[in-house]
Write an enzyme that holds these catalytic residues in place. Structure first.
Site, PDB file in Angstrom:
ATOM      1  N   HIS A 168       0.823  -1.220   0.000  1.00  0.00           N
ATOM      2  CA  HIS A 168       0.000   0.000   0.000  1.00  0.00           C
ATOM      3  C   HIS A 168       0.861   1.277   0.000  1.00  0.00           C
ATOM      4  O   HIS A 168       0.747   2.102  -0.890  1.00  0.00           O
ATOM      5  CB  HIS A 168      -0.915  -0.004   1.231  1.00  0.00           C
ATOM      6  CG  HIS A 168      -1.839  -1.184   1.291  1.00  0.00           C
ATOM      7  ND1 HIS A 168      -2.888  -1.375   0.415  1.00  0.00           N
ATOM      8  CD2 HIS A 168      -1.864  -2.253   2.124  1.00  0.00           C
ATOM      9  CE1 HIS A 168      -3.524  -2.495   0.705  1.00  0.00           C
ATOM     10  NE2 HIS A 168      -2.928  -3.054   1.736  1.00  0.00           N
TER      11      HIS A 168
HETATM   12  O1  RIB Z   1      -4.799   0.696   4.253  1.00  0.00           O
HETATM   13  C1  RIB Z   1      -3.396   0.577   4.213  1.00  0.00           C
HETATM   14  C2  RIB Z   1      -2.757   1.609   5.073  1.00  0.00           C
HETATM   15  O2  RIB Z   1      -3.072   1.339   6.433  1.00  0.00           O
HETATM   16  C3  RIB Z   1      -1.225   1.589   5.010  1.00  0.00           C
HETATM   17  O3  RIB Z   1      -0.728   2.882   5.247  1.00  0.00           O
HETATM   18  C4  RIB Z   1      -0.838   0.664   6.135  1.00  0.00           C
HETATM   19  O4  RIB Z   1       0.467   0.965   6.667  1.00  0.00           O
HETATM   20  C5  RIB Z   1      -1.881   1.002   7.145  1.00  0.00           C
HETATM   21  O5  RIB Z   1      -1.450   2.150   7.840  1.00  0.00           O
END
Ligand code: RIB
Ligand code: CA
Length: 305
Positions: free
Chosen positions: A234
């Site tokens: 992500h």
């Molecule tokens: O949804 C993914 C996000 O949420 C990323 O930033 C992961 O590190 C969590 O913080």
């Protein structure tokens, strides 16, 4: 090459760790400041993790500790995804650095004001620090070139049925940022769920370099995907957008963040088909060249020690 000066606001976090690695070792970027926020785990732990990462890479990027809780709501964590420490799986040496002696929003403001050019802020955690910055120093908006965020989704969520974690932890902060008039790039789950590191690549990480070994160890404890089916990167996607924007298809959209819904708070309502009649306030990433992303990741992590 003129490097792009960036501030990274983060809640390490296993996918934050690889995003920070890519930012530090991308020839295109100059990381000026790291600020931590309560998100995946407590701000005590996200700050310790950030300092341990700086120690791991012997990097002297200043680290400022940020918000210990969302603006209004109780904190929610993602220890189930990242482990209780937030970066499970690797024994990091104790940090050799301390945080700078100012809160994150103040450190960001000071960094913006000291820069001779408008700066890019990369957010890969909840937006609490950015909302505090804009509330305390609204005049700083002219010093922010744009905010490139990992967050949101035009479809389903990953913390609730409709809300992505970073937005859902602090919906009021997210709404403030989307309503601020700042240039925003939203790298949401539409692209980050597809930004996969394959099992084949993951298996090669331990022999890549010292960073690859560490990442493999923490990835083994990361629960967004699996080592067997591929892991969702992500936060790394936001860094990819900064240095390889051609890998993405974006659309200018009006985005609202729901803050009142009983079931939907934190949902980013992305007006792709322009039903709202409201002007676009974000560039929303809707597609990604996955193979191109994977090649970039392999190239940039090979530059790490
Ligand atoms: O949804 C993914 C996000 O949420 C990323 O930033 C992961 O590190 C969590 O913080
Ligand atoms: Ca994160």
């Amino acid at each position: 090459m003129n490097k792009l000066p960036v501030i990274i606001d983060t809640d390490p976090g296993i996918d934050d760790a690889v995003a920070i690695a890519a930012a530090l070792y991308s020839p295109e970027l100059d990381v000026k400041l790291l600020t931590t926020v309560c998100g995946n785990v407590s701000v005590e732990k996200t700050t310790r993790n950030a300092l341990q990462l700086m120690t791991f890479w012997q990097q002297s990027v200043p680290v400022a500790r940020g918000a210990a809780a969302p603006l209004l709501r109780p904190a929610r964590d993602a220890a189930s995804v990242h482990g209780e420490s937030g970066m499970a799986g690797y024994h990091f040496e104790p940090a050799q650095y301390n945080t700078i002696d100012k809160p994150a929003f103040q450190a960001i403001y000071d960094c913006l004001m000291a820069s001779d050019t408008a700066m890019t802020i990369v957010t890969i955690g909840p937006l609490t620090n950015i909302a505090l910055l804009l509330t305390q120093y609204p005049e700083c908006k002219s010093r922010i070139k744009r905010v490139v965020m990992m967050g949101g989704s035009s479809g389903r969520g990953n913390l609730t049925p409709t809300a992505e974690f970073n937005m859902a932890v602090d919906p009021e902060a997210a709404a403030h940022v989307f309503n601020s008039g700042l240039d925003i790039v939203m790298c949401g789950l539409d692209v980050t769920n597809r930004a996969i590191l394959t099992p084949e690549y993951l298996a090669r990480l331990p022999v890549l370099n010292r960073t690859g070994k560490m990442l493999h160890d923490i990835f083994s404890h990361y629960r967004s995907g699996s080592m067997e089916t591929g892991l969702r990167m992500h936060d790394l996607t936001a860094i990819a957008f900064l240095v390889r924007p051609a890998l993405f298809r974006t659309q200018a959209c009006f985005v609202a963040v729901e803050t009142q819904g009983e079931y939907t708070s934190g949902t980013t309502v992305v007006d792709i088909e322009q039903h709202s009649g409201k002007s676009a306030n974000a560039e929303v990433a809707l597609d990604i060249d996955v193979a191109g992303f994977q090649k970039w990741v392999a190239d940039v992590l090979a530059l790490a020690p």
